[in-house]
Design a protein around this motif. Structure first.
Motif, mmCIF file in Angstrom:
data_model
loop_
_atom_site.group_PDB
_atom_site.id
_atom_site.type_symbol
_atom_site.label_atom_id
_atom_site.label_comp_id
_atom_site.label_asym_id
_atom_site.label_seq_id
_atom_site.Cartn_x
_atom_site.Cartn_y
_atom_site.Cartn_z
ATOM 1 N N ARG A 79 0.797 -1.234 0.000
ATOM 2 C CA ARG A 79 0.000 0.000 0.000
ATOM 3 C C ARG A 79 0.827 1.281 0.000
ATOM 4 N NH1 ARG A 79 -3.738 -0.774 5.154
ATOM 5 N NH2 ARG A 79 -1.767 -1.583 6.004
ATOM 6 N N LEU A 135 1.017 7.174 0.447
ATOM 7 C CA LEU A 135 -0.054 6.209 0.227
ATOM 8 C C LEU A 135 -0.260 6.051 -1.279
ATOM 9 C CD1 LEU A 135 -2.161 4.528 1.861
ATOM 10 C CD2 LEU A 135 -3.743 6.440 1.531
ATOM 11 N N GLU A 137 -2.619 4.822 -2.952
ATOM 12 C CA GLU A 137 -3.992 5.107 -3.384
ATOM 13 C C GLU A 137 -4.185 6.571 -3.767
ATOM 14 O OE1 GLU A 137 -8.559 4.674 -1.599
ATOM 15 O OE2 GLU A 137 -6.829 4.010 -0.440
ATOM 16 N N TYR A 172 -4.856 8.243 9.700
ATOM 17 C CA TYR A 172 -4.423 6.921 9.238
ATOM 18 C C TYR A 172 -4.035 6.000 10.385
ATOM 19 C CZ TYR A 172 -4.411 9.490 4.912
ATOM 20 O OH TYR A 172 -4.798 10.265 3.839
ATOM 21 N N TRP A 173 -4.310 6.426 11.616
ATOM 22 C CA TRP A 173 -4.046 5.559 12.764
ATOM 23 C C TRP A 173 -4.939 4.316 12.688
ATOM 24 C CZ3 TRP A 173 -3.722 9.119 17.743
ATOM 25 C CH2 TRP A 173 -2.576 9.912 17.644
ATOM 26 N N GLY A 174 -4.403 3.220 13.161
ATOM 27 C CA GLY A 174 -5.189 1.990 13.280
ATOM 28 C C GLY A 174 -5.388 1.224 11.992
ATOM 29 N N GLN A 175 -4.695 1.603 10.913
ATOM 30 C CA GLN A 175 -4.844 0.908 9.634
ATOM 31 C C GLN A 175 -3.666 -0.020 9.315
ATOM 32 O OE1 GLN A 175 -5.996 3.547 6.396
ATOM 33 N NE2 GLN A 175 -7.050 4.928 7.806
ATOM 34 N N GLY A 176 -2.718 -0.109 10.234
ATOM 35 C CA GLY A 176 -1.574 -0.997 10.025
ATOM 36 C C GLY A 176 -0.544 -0.480 9.044
ATOM 37 N N LEU A 177 -0.602 0.806 8.719
ATOM 38 C CA LEU A 177 0.313 1.364 7.728
ATOM 39 C C LEU A 177 1.737 1.521 8.271
ATOM 40 C CD1 LEU A 177 -2.011 4.046 6.093
ATOM 41 C CD2 LEU A 177 -1.318 1.843 5.134
ATOM 42 N N GLU A 180 3.500 -1.765 8.463
ATOM 43 C CA GLU A 180 3.837 -2.145 7.094
ATOM 44 C C GLU A 180 5.114 -1.446 6.641
ATOM 45 O OE1 GLU A 180 1.693 -1.714 2.723
ATOM 46 O OE2 GLU A 180 0.447 -2.201 4.466
ATOM 47 N N LYS A 208 0.821 3.483 21.412
ATOM 48 C CA LYS A 208 0.686 3.158 19.985
ATOM 49 C C LYS A 208 2.042 2.768 19.397
ATOM 50 C CE LYS A 208 -3.422 5.922 18.892
ATOM 51 N NZ LYS A 208 -3.738 6.225 20.293
#
Length: 256
Positions: A79, A135, A137, A172-177, A180, A208
Motif C-alpha cells: 500500500r 499512500l 492510493e 491513518y491511525w489503526g490501519q496498520g500502515l 507495514e 501506539k
C-alpha cells in the motif's frame, strides 16, 4: 538464690529480636553484594564498549574510516511508497504535523505554519535515511519513517546497527500502515544494507508506538529515566527495544 525464670512470651520476644537482627544483617550483606555486582557489571560493559570501539577503529585499513551505506531512494510495500522528502511535500506535512497528538508524543514540537514545515523538510527530513511515507492510493504523504545508522542515532549504536523512528497522520491511525512501513525498512536494513541489529524507542505513555514495535518483532531491552528532550524542554522516561538479524530471519521464515 533468686533465679528469674523467663516466661514463654519473653522467650518468644527474644527470638523475634534475634531474628530481626539476623534479617537486618542478611539484608546489609545482600545490599553490599548488589552494589558490588552492579559496579562489576558497569566495569564489564565499559570494557566491552571499549573493545567494540577499538575493533571498529582498527578494522579494514586501520584508518578509522566508518562504514559507508548507499541508501535506496524508493522502497515499496503493498500500500505504500517510501521515498525521500521533497519541499513540495510541505503542505501535506503541515496538515498532519500541526496536530498536537503526533509531535509531542514523539518528542518534537507541532508545526506552526507551512513555512515551518518547509524548514523542517529542508533542515531535518531531507537528510539521508529519512523517507516520506506515501499512500499509493492517493500518491500523497501520510507520515514519515527514518533509518538512523550508527552515530546518526540518538541511542549510541555502532555503525552496523541502526535506530528506526516513525510517525503517521492521525486520520491513518489503526490501519496498520506504520507496521507495514517499519517491516519493509527492517527487511531493507537486514537484507540489503547488511545491518546486524535494529533499535526502536518510545516515550512513556506512547502505547501506539509500543504496539508497533511489538507487532514488528522488537523486544524490550532497557529503560532510560530522566532523558532530556531538547525540543520539549523536559525530561522523560524512554523505553528501548531491539531486534537482531537472526531474530528477524527466524520471524520472517516462520511467517513465510
Amino acid at each position: 538464690m533468686n533465679n528469674h525464670r523467663r516466661t514463654k512470651k519473653e522467650r518468644e520476644q527474644d527470638e523475634v529480636v534475634r531474628l530481626k537482627k539476623q534479617l537486618k544483617e542478611e539484608k546489609d550483606k545482600l545490599n553490599q553484594w548488589s552494589d558490588e555486582l552492579l559496579q562489576k557489571q558497569r566495569e564489564l560493559e565499559a570494557k566491552e564498549k571499549n573493545l567494540s570501539t577499538d575493533g571498529r577503529e582498527t578494522s579494514g585499513q586501520n584508518n578509522k574510516e566508518k562504514r559507508k551505506y548507499q541508501f535506496k531512494t524508493r522502497l515499496e510495500t503493498q500500500r505504500l511508497i517510501l521515498r525521500p522528502w521533497e519541499e513540495s511535500d510541505a503542505e501535506e506535512l503541515y496538515r498532519y504535523a500541526q496536530d498536537d497528538r503526533i509531535g509531542p508524543s514523539c518528542g518534537w514540537q507541532v508545526h506552526t505554519s507551512m513555512d515551518n514545515s518547509h524548514e523542517i523538510i529542508r533542515d531535518v527530513l531531507s537528510s539521508v535515511g529519512n523517507y516520506a511515507i506515501v499512500l499509493k492510493e492517493t500518491n500523497l504523504v501520510v507520515g514519515s519513517i527514518g533509518l538512523m545508522i550508527g552515530e546518526n542515532s540518538n541511542l549510541g549504536v555502532s555503525d552496523t546497527e541502526a535506530e528506526i523512528g516513525y510517525w503517521i497522520g492521525v486520520p491513518y491511525w489503526g490501519q496498520g500502515l506504520i507496521p507495514e512501513a517499519v517491516c519493509e525498512l527492517m527487511r531493507y536494513a537486514f537484507e540489503e544494507l547488511g545491518l546486524k541489529k535494529l533499535w526502536c524507542g518510545y516515550y512513556e505513555g506512547n502505547t501506539k508506538s509500543k504496539r508497533v514495535q511489538e507487532k514488528c518483532g522488537f523486544h524490550y531491552h532497557h529503560t532510560n529515566v530522566g532523558v532530556y528532550v531538547d525540543q520539549m524542554n523536559e525530561e522523560r522516561t524512554e523505553h528501548i527495544s531491539c531486534i537482531n538479524r537472526d531474530e528477524w530471519e527466524s520471524k520472517y521464515q516462520n511467517a513465510s
